[in-house]
Design an enzyme around this catalytic site. Structure first.
Site, PDB file in Angstrom:
ATOM      1  CD  GLU A   7      -9.407  52.432  57.678  1.00 29.71           C
ATOM      2  OE1 GLU A   7      -9.407  52.897  58.817  1.00 29.71           O
ATOM      3  OE2 GLU A   7      -9.746  51.262  57.406  1.00 29.71           O
ATOM      4  CG  ASP A 150      -7.336  49.297  58.970  1.00 25.85           C
ATOM      5  OD1 ASP A 150      -6.408  48.934  58.217  1.00 25.85           O
ATOM      6  OD2 ASP A 150      -7.250  50.277  59.734  1.00 25.85           O
ATOM      7  CE1 TYR A 368      -6.687  47.465  61.784  1.00 22.01           C
ATOM      8  CE2 TYR A 368      -8.117  45.965  62.988  1.00 22.01           C
ATOM      9  CZ  TYR A 368      -7.924  47.159  62.311  1.00 22.01           C
ATOM     10  OH  TYR A 368      -8.967  48.034  62.179  1.00 22.01           O
TER      11      TYR A 368
END
Length: 851
Positions: A7, A150, A368
């Site tokens: 990303e 992600d 995360y």
């Protein structure tokens, strides 16, 4: 060659570092950084995107043909099928914008185009053309591709869009997906050793949100813009989630405005267990307070009767002592919402929390941060994580205690998902490794993780009832008798309130009572953390978007302060929309759409059907709003004027208002009587707020100015007021004139019209020597000149300290310092973040003045 798509560039570099057999080679494809390495002898390349590389937008125009019906025409002239309701007028039209003879121009912001815009086809357009070009170049040579963005809806959509670009040049390339929750060697190795398929349903759910938010945001924002309520801030914004969120804030403010306070009286007595009778100071080690058991007297006469009854009493009898222990369970793991709420209570806004959390995640300190889950997965090695963070000396003793217990058991929240674990620390960090703000959030996350593995806390509560001349009083105290999780997680912990040891029948001194007159308080305004929790409860937005929605409401000046207070404009927007199109302001329709997007992710609904449903909902609301545009315009115009009001005009008596220049976008104060009255005043840079107090010297209105990283200050709007006076300062000799043999002074001064400060030669008309200056801070001259350019060095003193600087932006020394910075940065990539930051500071051209 295997192509790995991440990303962001940081993620591409980290994955290359963690997977490669040796140090990866940094390279570029065109202008995009890539990282080349080998895995088991095979060549791999990672490339980082910049978030979304494609963005949705409406086709610029619609046309109608008798045979083909409605079609959209994209920017390159290609035709796209369009589904426009038969209820909307069809060509031929008179050629008046937004209409052409055979269609509708959607680019022009016209009210008549909005019903067509609701149903306009959406196309994906390149947003990052350089990255797309580099991606396609690599894709042509790749044997397979791994999507490593992600793992959430947005990440899956970003990966899906990137894949669509790859397949344009390599249609049959094998594709797989790597899912990970932290940038650790073990996690990344496991993810790439257990590749899965791209989740097309999850990507479609993300795409539906993107399309729906575009449609609602564009149509409602254009509607509010076209009713022409420009002015202070040029605020004209609305959206599917933004508007019902604002309505929550306004509804709470309405409750406060409608609240009628009620009077009540509270009687509090002073006691001392050190003496049995007689007046004492009442502040000894055994003194304490107790309130009358009637917590609130609604009648002043009743309260006065009690005061008269205890008047003259010098002792009290303890009638009862009751002790109870209660257990406070350890907290559950952090998900995104609970993290933002907890951080907000510690003074970190939700938007800043997510920025810091993202940085900590990318740096490999936490897992995360965008998750709903509040249950650690059974596969997670809790003990290993405890050992990993025990490197922080502040946690080490507690970590040893936990590990000594044997098998660890964690608390469980109500939400359990299988995408990512709750937020937890993955490696140790100390205040030396991170900036103060970053460490503050890391510390909260690390301590919360340890708390979830801890025992409950036990609090002993003591309740003492006393009798004073027949009147009952009660004292309460709490003591933490078993810290449990509180030993590591002090957030929200109340200070122990201890009472002296007392027994039933004991006499204590009574040192009088006070009767306080109070009023009931209206409902509290939302803090940002509480609003995030309410949004989650009502299904407004997602874990990834809620903080951004609140930040947007601040940006467009619909809300202010924290706890959150709506502006007059914010109230007017909600009132106007609620009056004519209430479904837009209520949470039910938005939460229903959120549920339908969840159904897309689960595979039980399609993107096309859900987007079409949202178009129809919006069309119905727009059909009601458009006939009432004039009423909406008047309501919003009044609110803009109220928010922008500063005071009366000294020339004509009309309102002075904060305005925005259409040319420069800068803010100034102008008279509402313009063009008949031309009174204007400049405004300094920073956040501007009107205040009620007038200037004590000249009587003109004042404003509160909050400059970047500076404390707020109150200033008079009249630049010629003596409170704004700033004397000219001779700071040295002009080097340009000196080179020509002319003696001329350089003078620091402020322009009264623009409020800008600068240094200028007194012979400026001939030599044109001028340097800019910081707008704030006390200016002092020095006897020093810059060794590189000969400009005088000056000292600027702000609340952050005195700073010595060379004011010449074109100084050769600045270029040398910039080069030194770049060399130091490139030579210290392996150093810690904190050390890198320290080195960068030491190379600043602007240095802190000593002494």
């Amino acid at each position: 060659m295997r192509l790995v798509i991440t990303e962001k560039n940081d993620a591409a570099q980290k994955i290359a570092d963690l997977l490669g057999a040796g140090k990866p080679k940094a390279d570029k494809v065109y202008t995009t950084p890539v990282y080349r390495f080998t895995v088991d002898g095979e060549e791999w390349v990672t490339i980082g995107l910049r978030g979304h590389i494609l963005e949705p937008d409406f086709a610029p125009s619609l046309i109608y043909r008798q045979r083909g019906g409605w079609q959209a025409v994209d920017a390159e002239g290609s035709r796209i099928p369009a589904s426009i309701p038969a209820s909307l007028p069809r060509p031929p039209f008179k050629k008046k914008k937004p209409f052409t003879a055979d269609g509708v121009e959607l680019k022009t912001w016209k009210m008549e185009a909005l019903p067509y815009l609701v149903y306009a086809p959406i196309e994906k357009l390149p947003k990052e053309k350089d990255i797309i070009r580099s991606l396609k170049n690599l894709a042509k040579k790749a044997d397979s591709v791994i999507i490593a963005t992600d793992f959430d809806r947005e990440g899956e959509l970003i990966g899906s869009d990137a894949l669509s670009c790859v397949q344009e040049v390599n249609p049959s390339i094998p594709v797989s997906r790597a899912r990970y929750s932290a940038f650790t060697k073990e996690e990344i190795t496991h993810a790439f050793g257990n590749l899965v398929d791209l989740d097309t349903n999850l990507a479609a759910a993300g795409g539906s949100r993107q399309d729906i938010d575009l449609i609602w945001g564009a149509v409602l924002t254009r509607y509010l813009t076209l009713v022409k309520f420009a002015g202070y801030g040029n605020v004209r914004s609305s959206g599917r989630v933004q508007t019902p969120t604002l309505a929550l804030i306004v509804a709470r403010e309405r409750e406060r405005m409608a609240f009628v306070p009620e009077d009540y009286w509270v009687i509090k007595g002073a006691f001392d267990a050190e003496a049995t009778a007689g007046p004492t100071a009442g502040d000894g080690p055994l003194s304490f307070e107790a309130t009358h058991t009637t917590a609130r007297f609604k009648s002043q006469a009743e309260a006065q009767a009690v005061m008269e009854a205890v008047s003259g009493a010098v002792s009290a009898t303890v009638t009862d002592v009751e002790k109870k222990k209660r257990t406070v369970p350890a907290p559950v793991p952090f998900n995104t919402t609970s993290l933002m709420a907890a951080a907000s209570a510690e003074g970190i806004s939700p938007a800043r929390t997510m920025r810091i959390a993202e940085s900590l995640y990318m740096s490999g300190y936490i897992s995360y941060p965008r998750v709903d889950n509040t249950v650690y997965p059974s596969s997670m090695d809790l003990a290993e994580t405890v050992r990993a963070i025990s490197g922080n000396p502040a946690y080490a003793p507690y970590c040893r205690e936990l590990l000594a217990k044997g098998e660890l058991h964690a608390t469980r929240g109500k939400k359990e998902t299988t995408d990512h674990p709750p937020i937890y620390p993955v490696r140790a960090a100390t205040p030396d490794d991170l900036s103060a703000g970053d460490y503050k959030l890391y510390n909260l996350i690390a301590r919360r993780f340890l708390a979830t593995l801890s025992d409950a806390a036990v609090v002993e509560g003591t309740k003492v009832t006393l009798d004073v001349a027949g009147q009952p009083f009660v004292a309460k105290g709490d003591v933490l008798v078993k810290p449990g999780f509180r030993a590591i997680y002090p957030y929200g912990l109340k200070k122990d309130e201890t009472l002296p040891v007392l027994e039933a029948g004991q006499l204590v001194a009574f040192n009088g009572a006070d009767c306080a007159h109070k009023q009931t308080e209206p409902p509290a305004r939302y803090s940002q953390g509480k609003l995030i929790q309410e949004m989650e409860k009502l299904g407004l937005g997602t874990k990834s978007t809620r903080h951004a929605i609140i930040e947007r409401l601040y940006q467009v000046k619909y809300i202010q302060n924290d706890p959150i207070e709506p502006s007059q404009l914010g109230i007017a927007v909600v009132d106007a929309l609620d009056k004519f199109a209430p479904h837009i302001t209520h949470s039910q329709m938005t939460s229903d759409l959120e549920a339908q997007m969840d159904a897309i992710a689960a595979g039980s609904a399609t993107k096309e059907k859900v987007v079409d449903t949202s178009r129809n909902l919006l069309a119905r609301e727009l059909a009601v709003l458009m006939p009432h545009s004039e009423e909406v315009k008047d309501a919003l115009a009044d609110a803009v004027a109220a928010d922008a009001y500063v005071g009366p005009c000294p020339k004509c008596g009309k309102d002075l208002q904060i305005r925005v220049s259409q040319k420069t976008r800068g803010m100034f104060i102008g008279c509402a009587g313009w063009p008949d009255c031309d009174v204007t005043f400049p405004l300094p840079q920073g956040k501007i707020e009107a205040v009620e107090e007038k200037c004590p010297v000249c009587g003109m209105p004042q404003v509160k100015v909050t400059a970047f990283r500076s404390k707020p200050r109150i200033v008079c709007i009249d630049p010629n007021c003596s409170t704004n006076a700033e004397p000219d300062v001779v700071v040295g000799k002009c080097p340009t004139c000196a080179a020509r043999g002319v003696d001329a002074n350089l003078i620091a001064q402020r322009n009264p019209r623009s409020l800008k400060r600068f240094i200028r030669c007194e012979n400026y008309d001939t030599c044109e020597t001028s340097y800019p200056l910081p707008q704030y801070g006390k200016l002092s001259a020095t006897d020093e000149v810059c060794e590189h350019c000969g400009a005088p060095l000056v000292v600027v003193t702000t609340n952050r300290g005195p700073w010595k600087l060379c004011p010449n932006f074109n100084c050769p020394g600045k270029e040398k310092d910039d080069a030194d910075k770049g060399a130091k940065r490139s030579g210290s990539k392996s150093a810690s973040k904190g050390a890198s930051r320290g080195k960068a500071k030491s190379t600043k051209r602007t240095t802190k003045a000593k002494g």
